[in-house]
Structures are given as structure tokens and as C-alpha cells.
Design an enzyme around this catalytic site. Structure first.
Site, PDB file in Angstrom:
ATOM      1  N   ASP A 170     -37.560  71.298 127.803  1.00  0.00           N
ATOM      2  CA  ASP A 170     -37.825  70.959 126.532  1.00  0.00           C
ATOM      3  C   ASP A 170     -38.866  70.055 126.876  1.00  0.00           C
ATOM      4  O   ASP A 170     -39.107  68.864 127.222  1.00  0.00           O
ATOM      5  CB  ASP A 170     -36.703  70.019 126.059  1.00  0.00           C
ATOM      6  N   GLY A 197     -39.971  76.433 115.879  1.00  0.00           N
ATOM      7  CA  GLY A 197     -40.164  76.598 117.468  1.00  0.00           C
ATOM      8  C   GLY A 197     -40.561  75.213 118.032  1.00  0.00           C
ATOM      9  O   GLY A 197     -39.912  74.144 117.674  1.00  0.00           O
ATOM     10  N   VAL A 198     -41.491  75.211 119.138  1.00  0.00           N
ATOM     11  CA  VAL A 198     -41.911  73.824 119.513  1.00  0.00           C
ATOM     12  C   VAL A 198     -42.478  72.990 118.823  1.00  0.00           C
ATOM     13  O   VAL A 198     -42.271  71.773 118.719  1.00  0.00           O
ATOM     14  CB  VAL A 198     -42.683  74.245 120.808  1.00  0.00           C
ATOM     15  N   ASP A 199     -43.173  73.466 117.614  1.00  0.00           N
ATOM     16  CA  ASP A 199     -43.907  72.522 116.592  1.00  0.00           C
ATOM     17  C   ASP A 199     -42.588  71.753 115.806  1.00  0.00           C
ATOM     18  O   ASP A 199     -42.943  70.467 115.721  1.00  0.00           O
ATOM     19  CB  ASP A 199     -44.441  73.451 115.595  1.00  0.00           C
ATOM     20  N   GLY A 223     -44.082  82.745 121.069  1.00  0.00           N
ATOM     21  CA  GLY A 223     -42.759  82.737 120.355  1.00  0.00           C
ATOM     22  C   GLY A 223     -43.113  83.627 119.075  1.00  0.00           C
ATOM     23  O   GLY A 223     -43.457  84.696 119.241  1.00  0.00           O
ATOM     24  N   VAL A 224     -43.090  82.979 117.929  1.00  0.00           N
ATOM     25  CA  VAL A 224     -43.197  83.919 116.631  1.00  0.00           C
ATOM     26  C   VAL A 224     -44.660  84.480 116.630  1.00  0.00           C
ATOM     27  O   VAL A 224     -44.837  85.398 115.923  1.00  0.00           O
ATOM     28  CB  VAL A 224     -42.840  82.809 115.313  1.00  0.00           C
TER      29      VAL A 224
HETATM   30  N1  AR6 Z   1     -40.000  72.828 124.595  1.00  0.00           N
HETATM   31  C1  AR6 Z   1     -40.817  73.851 125.068  1.00  0.00           C
HETATM   32  N2  AR6 Z   1     -41.188  75.193 124.620  1.00  0.00           N
HETATM   33  C2  AR6 Z   1     -40.478  75.376 123.571  1.00  0.00           C
HETATM   34  C3  AR6 Z   1     -39.660  74.432 122.677  1.00  0.00           C
HETATM   35  C4  AR6 Z   1     -39.516  73.361 123.271  1.00  0.00           C
HETATM   36  N3  AR6 Z   1     -38.834  72.237 122.856  1.00  0.00           N
HETATM   37  N4  AR6 Z   1     -39.192  75.072 121.689  1.00  0.00           N
HETATM   38  C5  AR6 Z   1     -39.662  76.422 121.801  1.00  0.00           C
HETATM   39  N5  AR6 Z   1     -40.382  76.705 122.851  1.00  0.00           N
HETATM   40  P1  AR6 Z   1     -43.491  78.956 119.134  1.00  0.00           P
HETATM   41  P2  AR6 Z   1     -46.307  80.104 118.753  1.00  0.00           P
HETATM   42  C6  AR6 Z   1     -41.069  77.829 123.155  1.00  0.00           C
HETATM   43  O1  AR6 Z   1     -42.667  80.176 118.073  1.00  0.00           O
HETATM   44  O2  AR6 Z   1     -45.766  81.555 119.138  1.00  0.00           O
HETATM   45  C7  AR6 Z   1     -44.490  77.464 114.545  1.00  0.00           C
HETATM   46  O3  AR6 Z   1     -43.671  77.393 113.571  1.00  0.00           O
HETATM   47  C8  AR6 Z   1     -40.797  79.104 122.665  1.00  0.00           C
HETATM   48  O4  AR6 Z   1     -39.715  79.725 123.374  1.00  0.00           O
HETATM   49  O5  AR6 Z   1     -42.965  77.660 118.862  1.00  0.00           O
HETATM   50  O6  AR6 Z   1     -47.398  79.608 119.139  1.00  0.00           O
HETATM   51  C9  AR6 Z   1     -45.838  76.808 114.136  1.00  0.00           C
HETATM   52  O7  AR6 Z   1     -45.737  76.144 113.034  1.00  0.00           O
HETATM   53  C10 AR6 Z   1     -41.828  79.839 123.131  1.00  0.00           C
HETATM   54  O8  AR6 Z   1     -41.721  80.513 124.350  1.00  0.00           O
HETATM   55  O9  AR6 Z   1     -45.087  78.932 118.978  1.00  0.00           O
HETATM   56  C11 AR6 Z   1     -46.587  78.151 114.104  1.00  0.00           C
HETATM   57  O10 AR6 Z   1     -46.462  78.400 112.766  1.00  0.00           O
HETATM   58  C12 AR6 Z   1     -43.242  79.085 122.955  1.00  0.00           C
HETATM   59  O11 AR6 Z   1     -42.289  77.599 122.900  1.00  0.00           O
HETATM   60  C13 AR6 Z   1     -45.904  79.321 114.854  1.00  0.00           C
HETATM   61  O12 AR6 Z   1     -44.767  78.727 115.148  1.00  0.00           O
HETATM   62  C14 AR6 Z   1     -44.039  79.128 121.744  1.00  0.00           C
HETATM   63  O13 AR6 Z   1     -43.168  79.550 120.509  1.00  0.00           O
HETATM   64  C15 AR6 Z   1     -46.642  79.311 116.330  1.00  0.00           C
HETATM   65  O14 AR6 Z   1     -46.020  80.031 116.966  1.00  0.00           O
END
Ligand code: AR6
Length: 173
Positions: free
Chosen positions: A9, A31-33, A124-125
């Protein structure tokens, strides 16, 4: 400079900066945000709101980066960057993703940071295939000039994602 792929994390990491995979509003999301905003506390949202809009609702265009304090995070700073939404790969996605890593590293160098952790931006998304994203990211990171962070972590959220990034790292090294 050393690059290490870990599983975990990102909000728990004691590094100078963690990178947020944000959206152009910089006002949070899933997600991570979402995880970073929850862990950093409400002052992070206030700091993001204070970043000037460059067009209505847009504080950070795709491919760019902005910095805020980390507030309640162990990390001193959050570098917010906005990855591209995957639309098949022929719409500038690799250059935009490379720019996210590039601008984040440039900001880290400007702030004289020695350690930085990236999530798998856009994987991710936003739907970027991780095999391709990891190649673009690692090529960009390995091309950085001297003088930036000495320790670069890629913090994957699953062992499966980490395995893809480790494969790309051994191919790129
Ligand atoms: N630590 C590390 N990695 C993580 C964590 C964490 N706590 N949580 C999720 N991930 P995403 P994107 C991973 O969807 O594709 C948001 O809503 C996750 O499994 O977070 O760039 C923003 O506001 C994946 O592999 O980011 C944007 O609208 C990776 O982080 C949109 O999502 C990225 O997934 C950005 O989408």
C-alpha cells in the site's frame, strides 16, 4: 539510481514523496487516489483545491504533475500526476504516460528529494495494459539524468502486478 519493485500500500511508505495517479480535477477519486486522500487527511483536498485551474475544472492536464505536502502520510510530499486513459494505444498514450514519470522525477529533483514511490499509473480504471505501461515507465525512469532521487520504488498493489513490473525491469536493465 536504484529501481525496486515492491508489493504493498503506497500510503504506508516512508519515502520523501509518493506519486498519486490522479485525475485532471485533482479533487480525489477511487483507487490509489482515494486511498491517498483518506490517509493524508482533509488538508490534502484543501491543498489540491488551492492549485490554480488552468481551464475550467482542470488543475493538472494529462501527462503533467503537481506537488502538495503529504500531511498525515509518512511521505513528506505527494506528487499528483494524471495518466492517460487507454484508448487502444494510438492516441498518444505512451508519450503521455512517459511524461507523467518524467515530470514527477523532475519535480522530485527540484525539491531535492532522494526517494520516491510510484504506483502503476493508468493501470487501474484507466485501463493501460500493465505490460506496456511498465515498459514505458521503466524506460523513462532509466533515462533520467543524474541529480534526481537515488531510490525509486514501484509500489504495486498485487503480486501479479509486481511480477509484470519485475519482468519489465529485468528486460530493460
Ligand atoms: N497502493 C498502491 N497501489 C494501489 C493502491 C494503493 N493503496 N490502490 C490502488 N492501487 P487506479 P488509474 C493500484 O485506478 O488507472 C482514480 O479514480 C491499482 O491496483 O488507482 O491511473 C483517479 O481519480 C492499480 O494497479 O489509477 C482517476 O480518476 C494502480 O494503483 C483514475 O482513478 C492504478 O489504479 C486514475 O486511474
Amino acid at each position: 539510481m536504484s529501481i525496486e519493485v515492491i508489493t504493498g500500500d503506497i500510503t504506508r511508505l516512508d519515502v520523501d514523496a509518493i506519486v498519486n495517479a490522479a485525475n485532471t480535477t485533482l479533487l480525489g477519486g477511487g483507487g490509489v487516489d482515494g486511498a491517498i486522500h483518506r490517509a493524508a487527511g482533509p488538508r490534502l483536498l484543501q491543498a489540491c483545491r488551492a492549485i490554480p485551474e488552468i481551464s475550467p475544472g482542470v488543475r493538472c492536464p494529462t501527462g503533467e504533475a503537481r506537488v502538495t505536502p503529504g500531511f498525515e502520510l509518512p511521505a513528506r510530499y505527494v506528487i499528483h500526476t494524471v495518466g492517460p486513459v487507454w484508448r487502444g494505444g494510438g492516441n498518444g498514450e505512451p508519450a503521455l504516460l512517459a511524461s507523467c514519470y518524467q515530470q514527477s522525477m523532475t519535480l522530485a529533483a527540484e525539491y531535492d528529494l532522494s526517494s520516491i514511490a510510484f504506483p502503476a499509473i493508468s493501470c487501474g480504471v484507466y485501463g493501460y495494459p500493465p505490460e506496456q505501461a511498465s515498459q514505458v515507465a521503466l524506460r523513462t525512469l532509466l533515462d533520467q539524468p543524474e541529480g534526481g532521487p537515488e531510490r525509486v520504488l514501484i509500489c504495486c498493489f498485487s503480486d501479479a502486478m509486481a511480477a509484470i513490473w519485475r519482468g519489465a525491469l529485468s528486460d530493460a536493465d
